[in-house]
Write an enzyme that holds these catalytic residues in place. Structure first.
Site, PDB file in Angstrom:
ATOM      1  N   SER A 195       0.873  -1.176   0.265  1.00 15.27           N
ATOM      2  CA  SER A 195       0.034   0.123   0.191  1.00 15.27           C
ATOM      3  C   SER A 195       0.900   1.340  -0.023  1.00 15.27           C
ATOM      4  CB  SER A 195      -0.842   0.000   1.139  1.00 15.27           C
ATOM      5  OG  SER A 195      -1.512  -1.131   1.308  1.00 15.27           O
TER       6      SER A 195
HETATM    7  N1  SAH Z   1      -1.184  -3.976   3.552  1.00 15.09           N
HETATM    8  C1  SAH Z   1      -0.485  -4.662   2.496  1.00 15.09           C
HETATM    9  C2  SAH Z   1      -1.421  -4.712   1.198  1.00 15.09           C
HETATM   10  C3  SAH Z   1      -1.472  -5.704   0.357  1.00 15.09           C
HETATM   11  S1  SAH Z   1      -2.500  -5.863  -0.878  1.00 15.09           S
HETATM   12  C4  SAH Z   1       0.739  -4.083   2.147  1.00 15.09           C
HETATM   13  O1  SAH Z   1       0.895  -2.947   2.601  1.00 15.09           O
HETATM   14  O2  SAH Z   1       1.675  -4.735   1.766  1.00 15.09           O
HETATM   15  C5  SAH Z   1      -3.847  -6.588   0.052  1.00 15.09           C
HETATM   16  C6  SAH Z   1      -3.650  -7.993   0.518  1.00 15.09           C
HETATM   17  O3  SAH Z   1      -4.676  -8.350   0.916  1.00 15.09           O
HETATM   18  C7  SAH Z   1      -3.022  -8.695  -0.845  1.00 15.09           C
HETATM   19  O4  SAH Z   1      -1.875  -9.636  -0.039  1.00 15.09           O
HETATM   20  C8  SAH Z   1      -3.976  -9.898  -0.723  1.00 15.09           C
HETATM   21  O5  SAH Z   1      -3.351 -11.523  -1.042  1.00 15.09           O
HETATM   22  C9  SAH Z   1      -4.862  -9.898   0.532  1.00 15.09           C
HETATM   23  N2  SAH Z   1      -6.088 -10.476   0.394  1.00 15.09           N
HETATM   24  C10 SAH Z   1      -7.283 -10.042  -0.562  1.00 15.09           C
HETATM   25  N3  SAH Z   1      -8.306 -10.989  -0.249  1.00 15.09           N
HETATM   26  C11 SAH Z   1      -8.063 -11.354   1.100  1.00 15.09           C
HETATM   27  C12 SAH Z   1      -8.718 -12.182   1.979  1.00 15.09           C
HETATM   28  N4  SAH Z   1     -10.058 -12.665   1.797  1.00 15.09           N
HETATM   29  N5  SAH Z   1      -8.249 -12.861   3.031  1.00 15.09           N
HETATM   30  C13 SAH Z   1      -6.966 -12.227   3.495  1.00 15.09           C
HETATM   31  N6  SAH Z   1      -6.164 -11.462   2.768  1.00 15.09           N
HETATM   32  C14 SAH Z   1      -6.705 -11.014   1.439  1.00 15.09           C
END
Ligand code: SAH
Length: 220
Positions: free
Chosen positions: A71
């Protein structure tokens, strides 16, 4: 991905570059000193691929593999600040561990973080980086976070870092009274929502327009 010798960074990954990012976040209206301090002291470059590390302190989302992104720092700061605005937080649930960067920031400003990731490769990688950074107050789960983490609730805060079309049913019910849920909602156009649990029900506030990867179902 992480070179353990490079936690300190140099050049484009140095403390000076990181401090400039913090100055930019201040200019954009982030005021919570705890959040700014956590961003100032967290090496974001170790959460991205080495080939991208020179861009780690730009205020932008970056690819982390598996079609996902780390993010944007401004959004991490804004969401964390919104969670903290209600008072100190003991237990926070994060859905979407991803790179682990948001997890690291949270872990420095709340007592305990419970984090869920549905992509095994990301789950493993984030866990090892956060261990390297000696973050001990984090509990990890490899699962579909759509249903939250009932057994560990209620939570003082829940943060969702991927966008569902509608808020998953039952998630807000895992909040303690006074607890806050920060979540992007929508498909093409997404709104960042702040939902507060009260004795009577839930209050909803829209914070701003955002762009997140979708919240998906199942594990991979
Ligand atoms: N806060 C993280 C954002 C990553 S993007 C960072 O800064 O790195 C969003 C993440 O949510 C991804 O890794 C994706 O795999 C995860 N995600 C999407 N749907 C999900 C679900 N149902 N349960 C858990 N994780 C999920």
């Amino acid at each position: 991905m992480v070179n353990p010798l490079d936690l300190k960074g140099s050049g484009m990954t140095s403390q000076r570059t990181r401090s400039r990012l913090v100055a930019r976040l201040r200019e954009q209206g982030i005021t919570d000193e705890r959040v700014l301090e956590a961003i100032n002291s967290t090496p974001r470059h170790v959460f991205v691929d080495e080939a991208l590390s020179h861009r780690a302190y730009e205020d932008t989302a970056l690819p982390i593999g598996f079609n996902q992104t780390i993010s944007q720092p401004y959004i991490v700061a804004r969401m964390t600040e919104s969670l903290l605005a209600g008072g100190p937080l003991k237990k926070v649930l994060e859905i979407g561990t991803g790179s682990g960067y948001q997890t690291a920031i949270l872990a420095q400003v709340v007592d305990r973080v419970f984090t869920i990731e549905r992509v095994q490769g990301l789950y493993e990688r984030a866990k090892s980086i956060l261990k390297l950074l000696k973050q001990k107050n984090i509990v990890y789960k490899y699962d579909d976070g759509n249903v939250g983490w009932q057994e560990r609730g209620p939570f003082d805060g829940i943060i969702v870092t991927a966008s569902p079309r509608l808020i998953p049913e039952g998630l807000a019910a895992q909040l303690a009274i006074g607890g806050r849920l920060v979540i992007p909602v929508g498909d093409e156009t997404q709104q960042l929502k702040l939902i507060t649990a009260t004795a009577q029900g839930f209050d909803t506030e829209t914070l701003e327009t955002v762009r997140f990867v979708p919240l998906l179902s199942g594990k991979v």
